[in-house]
Design a protein around this motif. Sequence first.
Motif, PDB file in Angstrom:
ATOM      1  N   UNK A  48      48.804  16.774  40.330  1.00  0.00           N
ATOM      2  CA  UNK A  48      47.877  16.544  39.217  1.00  0.00           C
ATOM      3  C   UNK A  48      48.606  15.949  38.013  1.00  0.00           C
ATOM      4  N   UNK A  49      49.790  16.458  37.709  1.00  0.00           N
ATOM      5  CA  UNK A  49      50.553  15.943  36.574  1.00  0.00           C
ATOM      6  C   UNK A  49      50.931  14.478  36.793  1.00  0.00           C
ATOM      7  N   UNK A  50      51.337  14.147  38.001  1.00  0.00           N
ATOM      8  CA  UNK A  50      51.695  12.756  38.297  1.00  0.00           C
ATOM      9  C   UNK A  50      50.475  11.844  38.217  1.00  0.00           C
ATOM     10  N   UNK A  51      49.335  12.341  38.692  1.00  0.00           N
ATOM     11  CA  UNK A  51      48.109  11.543  38.615  1.00  0.00           C
ATOM     12  C   UNK A  51      47.716  11.307  37.155  1.00  0.00           C
ATOM     13  N   UNK A  52      47.844  12.322  36.309  1.00  0.00           N
ATOM     14  CA  UNK A  52      47.533  12.160  34.888  1.00  0.00           C
ATOM     15  C   UNK A  52      48.509  11.199  34.220  1.00  0.00           C
ATOM     16  N   UNK A  53      49.788  11.295  34.574  1.00  0.00           N
ATOM     17  CA  UNK A  53      50.787  10.381  34.008  1.00  0.00           C
ATOM     18  C   UNK A  53      50.494   8.949  34.430  1.00  0.00           C
ATOM     19  N   UNK A  54      50.079   8.760  35.668  1.00  0.00           N
ATOM     20  CA  UNK A  54      49.727   7.415  36.139  1.00  0.00           C
ATOM     21  C   UNK A  54      48.523   6.880  35.379  1.00  0.00           C
TER      22      UNK A  54
END
Length: 164
Positions: A48-54
């Motif tokens: 989820x954190x990586x998706x938000x950062x993307x």
Amino acid sequence: MNPRVERLWASLQQLAPRERLMVLGGTVVLVLVMLYLLAWEPVVKAHQQRAEALTRARALATRIEEAAALVRSQGAGRSVDRSTSLVAVVDRTSRSPVLGKPPSRIQPEGDREVKVWIEDVPFDNLLRWLQELETGYGIGAASAEIERGARPGLVSARLSLTRE
């Protein structure tokens, strides 16, 4: 077998069948909860954190592209004076009040490049002068070596200027 495991097994065997089933069921539930908390949940959170950062990076890239398009559209209407020689433009603009003092040395390097040495000028003035060259004459800094001056805010620079 391990003595501890043997003791646990013996204790389990002493329990009534119903109690044994409850203990084994509780153990299975405990193992599943531990697997969820220690393995599955951290992986999901990281995803989820990586998706938000993307998503944030894509939004930033979009804003940068929009700003670049805006700058290009505003710059498209301006006319750049390319009729005057590179050395003449650099010499004339460097003596204007924008820079504050003339360069200590101007050295032509062919028709498309000029090397300029400027000593102890305010950093802000140097940037304004470079912006004036860029916007008014299409001349940009191909390379720049800027060193801190003797007093705060002053710099010495060695620039290589080229016409785009």
